[in-house]
Design a protein around this motif. Structure first.
Motif, PDB file in Angstrom:
ATOM      1  N   HIS A   7      45.115  49.689  35.456  1.00 33.83           N
ATOM      2  CA  HIS A   7      43.837  49.209  34.898  1.00 33.83           C
ATOM      3  C   HIS A   7      44.129  48.567  33.548  1.00 33.83           C
ATOM      4  O   HIS A   7      44.596  49.230  32.627  1.00 33.83           O
ATOM      5  CB  HIS A   7      42.868  50.390  34.742  1.00 33.83           C
ATOM      6  N   ILE A   8      43.851  47.269  33.442  1.00 35.08           N
ATOM      7  CA  ILE A   8      44.118  46.550  32.195  1.00 35.08           C
ATOM      8  C   ILE A   8      42.906  45.723  31.788  1.00 35.08           C
ATOM      9  O   ILE A   8      42.055  45.386  32.613  1.00 35.08           O
ATOM     10  CB  ILE A   8      45.357  45.626  32.319  1.00 35.08           C
ATOM     11  N   GLU A   9      42.863  45.389  30.493  1.00 37.34           N
ATOM     12  CA  GLU A   9      41.810  44.517  29.972  1.00 37.34           C
ATOM     13  C   GLU A   9      42.303  43.099  29.746  1.00 37.34           C
ATOM     14  O   GLU A   9      41.531  42.145  29.850  1.00 37.34           O
ATOM     15  CB  GLU A   9      41.268  45.066  28.648  1.00 37.34           C
ATOM     16  N   SER A  10      43.577  42.944  29.401  1.00 35.01           N
ATOM     17  CA  SER A  10      44.091  41.626  29.044  1.00 35.01           C
ATOM     18  C   SER A  10      45.525  41.449  29.524  1.00 35.01           C
ATOM     19  O   SER A  10      46.210  42.418  29.889  1.00 35.01           O
ATOM     20  CB  SER A  10      44.036  41.431  27.528  1.00 35.01           C
ATOM     21  N   LYS A  11      46.003  40.205  29.486  1.00 35.40           N
ATOM     22  CA  LYS A  11      47.351  39.890  29.957  1.00 35.40           C
ATOM     23  C   LYS A  11      48.426  40.550  29.102  1.00 35.40           C
ATOM     24  O   LYS A  11      49.547  40.779  29.580  1.00 35.40           O
ATOM     25  CB  LYS A  11      47.557  38.375  29.969  1.00 35.40           C
ATOM     26  N   GLU A  12      48.100  40.891  27.859  1.00 35.58           N
ATOM     27  CA  GLU A  12      49.082  41.513  26.964  1.00 35.58           C
ATOM     28  C   GLU A  12      49.528  42.892  27.453  1.00 35.58           C
ATOM     29  O   GLU A  12      50.582  43.382  27.059  1.00 35.58           O
ATOM     30  CB  GLU A  12      48.518  41.623  25.552  1.00 35.58           C
ATOM     31  N   GLU A  13      48.748  43.524  28.297  1.00 35.53           N
ATOM     32  CA  GLU A  13      49.083  44.868  28.789  1.00 35.53           C
ATOM     33  C   GLU A  13      50.020  44.850  29.988  1.00 35.53           C
ATOM     34  O   GLU A  13      50.529  45.903  30.391  1.00 35.53           O
ATOM     35  CB  GLU A  13      47.790  45.609  29.162  1.00 35.53           C
ATOM     36  N   LEU A  14      50.241  43.693  30.585  1.00 37.28           N
ATOM     37  CA  LEU A  14      51.086  43.602  31.779  1.00 37.28           C
ATOM     38  C   LEU A  14      52.539  43.954  31.475  1.00 37.28           C
ATOM     39  O   LEU A  14      53.060  43.604  30.424  1.00 37.28           O
ATOM     40  CB  LEU A  14      51.018  42.193  32.358  1.00 37.28           C
ATOM     41  N   GLU A  15      53.188  44.625  32.435  1.00 36.96           N
ATOM     42  CA  GLU A  15      54.607  44.975  32.320  1.00 36.96           C
ATOM     43  C   GLU A  15      55.366  44.410  33.524  1.00 36.96           C
ATOM     44  O   GLU A  15      54.995  44.683  34.675  1.00 36.96           O
ATOM     45  CB  GLU A  15      54.775  46.499  32.294  1.00 36.96           C
ATOM     46  N   PRO A  16      56.416  43.632  33.298  1.00 38.31           N
ATOM     47  CA  PRO A  16      57.171  43.050  34.421  1.00 38.31           C
ATOM     48  C   PRO A  16      57.671  44.090  35.415  1.00 38.31           C
ATOM     49  O   PRO A  16      57.729  43.826  36.621  1.00 38.31           O
ATOM     50  CB  PRO A  16      58.342  42.345  33.721  1.00 38.31           C
TER      51      PRO A  16
ATOM     52  N   PRO B   2      35.027  38.282  33.135  1.00 41.56           N
ATOM     53  CA  PRO B   2      34.859  36.852  33.396  1.00 41.56           C
ATOM     54  C   PRO B   2      36.062  36.249  34.099  1.00 41.56           C
ATOM     55  O   PRO B   2      37.181  36.756  34.000  1.00 41.56           O
ATOM     56  CB  PRO B   2      34.676  36.255  31.996  1.00 41.56           C
ATOM     57  N   GLU B   3      35.833  35.140  34.786  1.00 42.92           N
ATOM     58  CA  GLU B   3      36.871  34.470  35.554  1.00 42.92           C
ATOM     59  C   GLU B   3      38.038  34.021  34.677  1.00 42.92           C
ATOM     60  O   GLU B   3      39.191  34.060  35.102  1.00 42.92           O
ATOM     61  CB  GLU B   3      36.267  33.262  36.293  1.00 42.92           C
ATOM     62  N   TRP B   4      37.758  33.614  33.434  1.00 46.17           N
ATOM     63  CA  TRP B   4      38.838  33.093  32.581  1.00 46.17           C
ATOM     64  C   TRP B   4      39.873  34.159  32.248  1.00 46.17           C
ATOM     65  O   TRP B   4      41.057  33.862  32.141  1.00 46.17           O
ATOM     66  CB  TRP B   4      38.283  32.457  31.304  1.00 46.17           C
ATOM     67  N   ILE B   5      39.443  35.424  32.126  1.00 48.83           N
ATOM     68  CA  ILE B   5      40.394  36.512  31.876  1.00 48.83           C
ATOM     69  C   ILE B   5      41.234  36.770  33.134  1.00 48.83           C
ATOM     70  O   ILE B   5      42.455  36.969  33.055  1.00 48.83           O
ATOM     71  CB  ILE B   5      39.661  37.798  31.442  1.00 48.83           C
ATOM     72  N   ILE B   6      40.599  36.751  34.298  1.00 48.10           N
ATOM     73  CA  ILE B   6      41.307  36.958  35.561  1.00 48.10           C
ATOM     74  C   ILE B   6      42.373  35.887  35.754  1.00 48.10           C
ATOM     75  O   ILE B   6      43.516  36.177  36.127  1.00 48.10           O
ATOM     76  CB  ILE B   6      40.307  36.960  36.741  1.00 48.10           C
ATOM     77  N   GLU B   7      42.009  34.635  35.477  1.00 46.47           N
ATOM     78  CA  GLU B   7      42.953  33.527  35.626  1.00 46.47           C
ATOM     79  C   GLU B   7      44.136  33.657  34.664  1.00 46.47           C
ATOM     80  O   GLU B   7      45.283  33.375  35.034  1.00 46.47           O
ATOM     81  CB  GLU B   7      42.228  32.205  35.399  1.00 46.47           C
ATOM     82  N   GLU B   8      43.875  34.109  33.426  1.00 43.54           N
ATOM     83  CA  GLU B   8      44.955  34.319  32.458  1.00 43.54           C
ATOM     84  C   GLU B   8      45.950  35.359  32.966  1.00 43.54           C
ATOM     85  O   GLU B   8      47.167  35.187  32.848  1.00 43.54           O
ATOM     86  CB  GLU B   8      44.376  34.801  31.117  1.00 43.54           C
ATOM     87  N   ILE B   9      45.426  36.436  33.523  1.00 45.09           N
ATOM     88  CA  ILE B   9      46.277  37.532  33.984  1.00 45.09           C
ATOM     89  C   ILE B   9      47.097  37.106  35.200  1.00 45.09           C
ATOM     90  O   ILE B   9      48.302  37.394  35.288  1.00 45.09           O
ATOM     91  CB  ILE B   9      45.422  38.782  34.271  1.00 45.09           C
ATOM     92  N   ILE B  10      46.485  36.393  36.134  1.00 46.02           N
ATOM     93  CA  ILE B  10      47.227  35.907  37.296  1.00 46.02           C
ATOM     94  C   ILE B  10      48.339  34.955  36.852  1.00 46.02           C
ATOM     95  O   ILE B  10      49.475  35.022  37.341  1.00 46.02           O
ATOM     96  CB  ILE B  10      46.276  35.220  38.299  1.00 46.02           C
ATOM     97  N   GLY B  11      48.022  34.084  35.903  1.00 45.83           N
ATOM     98  CA  GLY B  11      49.030  33.161  35.376  1.00 45.83           C
ATOM     99  C   GLY B  11      50.202  33.881  34.749  1.00 45.83           C
ATOM    100  O   GLY B  11      51.371  33.505  34.950  1.00 45.83           O
ATOM    101  N   LYS B  12      49.909  34.960  34.019  1.00 46.80           N
ATOM    102  CA  LYS B  12      50.976  35.744  33.373  1.00 46.80           C
ATOM    103  C   LYS B  12      51.840  36.450  34.421  1.00 46.80           C
ATOM    104  O   LYS B  12      53.077  36.495  34.282  1.00 46.80           O
ATOM    105  CB  LYS B  12      50.347  36.772  32.434  1.00 46.80           C
ATOM    106  N   ILE B  13      51.226  36.979  35.464  1.00 47.54           N
ATOM    107  CA  ILE B  13      51.996  37.651  36.526  1.00 47.54           C
ATOM    108  C   ILE B  13      52.939  36.656  37.201  1.00 47.54           C
ATOM    109  O   ILE B  13      54.098  36.973  37.477  1.00 47.54           O
ATOM    110  CB  ILE B  13      51.046  38.299  37.570  1.00 47.54           C
TER     111      ILE B  13
END
Length: 276
Positions: free
Chosen positions: A233-242, A260-271
């Motif tokens: 469970h994350i709020e932003s792309k900064e929390e993602l771990e490879p 919002p969609e813009w946060i979802i798109e940011e996270i998918i892009g980071k993954i």
């Protein structure tokens, strides 16, 4: 690694409506966070100068104020109007409904049981419409400790799981002469939960996106975790771990109703950047 979005996720009707209302009233304040998503609240502040008042005391005299999606207590609404500013109601209609039910049933002499978190702003608002005994519970165990009269009316927090609500109802029905049951769980909640469950059954890793204080997002996380142990469970792309995605074939994505969609798109892009 393949990335798949749940068939139903993200902004619900009530949140979309509230965001649109806030954007149409630049310079207004909101009484409490409009939705449970800090990043979207920051965007509204930056792009539309919509400020946040955490209490009635912080609302300026004559200030236009938007009421949050979760609603506010009845007495707070009265005090807000006394401040003289425009009051713009962005309470979700699916939240307004249990407020009306509680008020009506309470006036007719029913004890009120609400399946929900007593500390959640939605439940605080709904409870305020009762004119008689009202109780908020999260389990049958809590319910069993109450001393209720013969006539009981029961409603649920809009973001709760129907399976848990059924347990509350099934406990009440054989123990009271009259039980009025109202299904106040939002359809969008059902749809998001069913879609998350279906995807989590197939995914190697699940990412649930949404505010850490968001009840419906926490429900999605709990559901996904049951079927996919590697759920985050994350709020932003900064929390993602490879490392979460190493060796995985299918990454499932779902999001709470305030995301919002813009946060979802940011996270998918980071993954995708991890190239695992």
């Amino acid at each position: 690694m393949e990335i798949e979005l749940a068939k139903s996720y993200g902004f619900c009707f009530g949140v979309k409506r509230a965001i649109k209302i806030a954007e149409e009233h630049p310079g207004a304040s909101t009484l409490g966070p409009l939705i449970h998503n800090n990043m979207e609240i920051a965007r509204l502040k930056k792009d539309f100068n919509v400020s946040l008042a955490n209490s009635l005391e912080e609302v300026k005299e004559g200030q236009a104020t938007v009421i949050r999606t979760h609603g506010i207590p009845k007495n707070d609404l009265k005090k807000l109007k006394e401040k003289g500013g425009e009051v713009i109601d962005a309470t979700c209609p699916f939240v307004t409904k249990p407020q009306q039910i509680v008020e009506e049933m309470s006036e007719e002499g029913y004890d009120i049981v609400i399946f929900g978190d007593v500390n959640h702003p939605e439940i605080k608002g709904v409870m305020s419409y009762a004119t008689g005994p009202v109780h908020a519970v999260l389990s049958v165990e809590e319910l069993s400790r109450l001393h209720l009269r013969e006539r009981v009316a029961v409603v649920a927090q809009t973001t709760r799981k129907i399976e848990e609500y059924n347990k509350i109802v099934n406990y009440l029905v054989p123990r009271h002469k009259e039980v009025r049951v109202f299904n106040t769980i939002c359809n969008a909640t059902f749809e998001n939960q069913d879609a998350a469950r279906e995807l989590a059954r197939r995914a190697d890793v699940m990412v649930v996106i949404g505010g850490k204080q968001s009840s419906n997002t926490k429900q999605l996380y709990t559901i996904c975790k049951q079927y996919c142990p590697d759920t985050y469970h994350i709020e932003s792309k900064e929390e993602l771990e490879p490392a979460w995605f190493a060796g995985k074939k299918l990454c499932g994505i779902t999001a709470g109703a305030s995301t919002p969609e813009w946060i979802i798109e940011e996270i998918i892009g980071k993954i995708r950047e991890f190239k695992v």
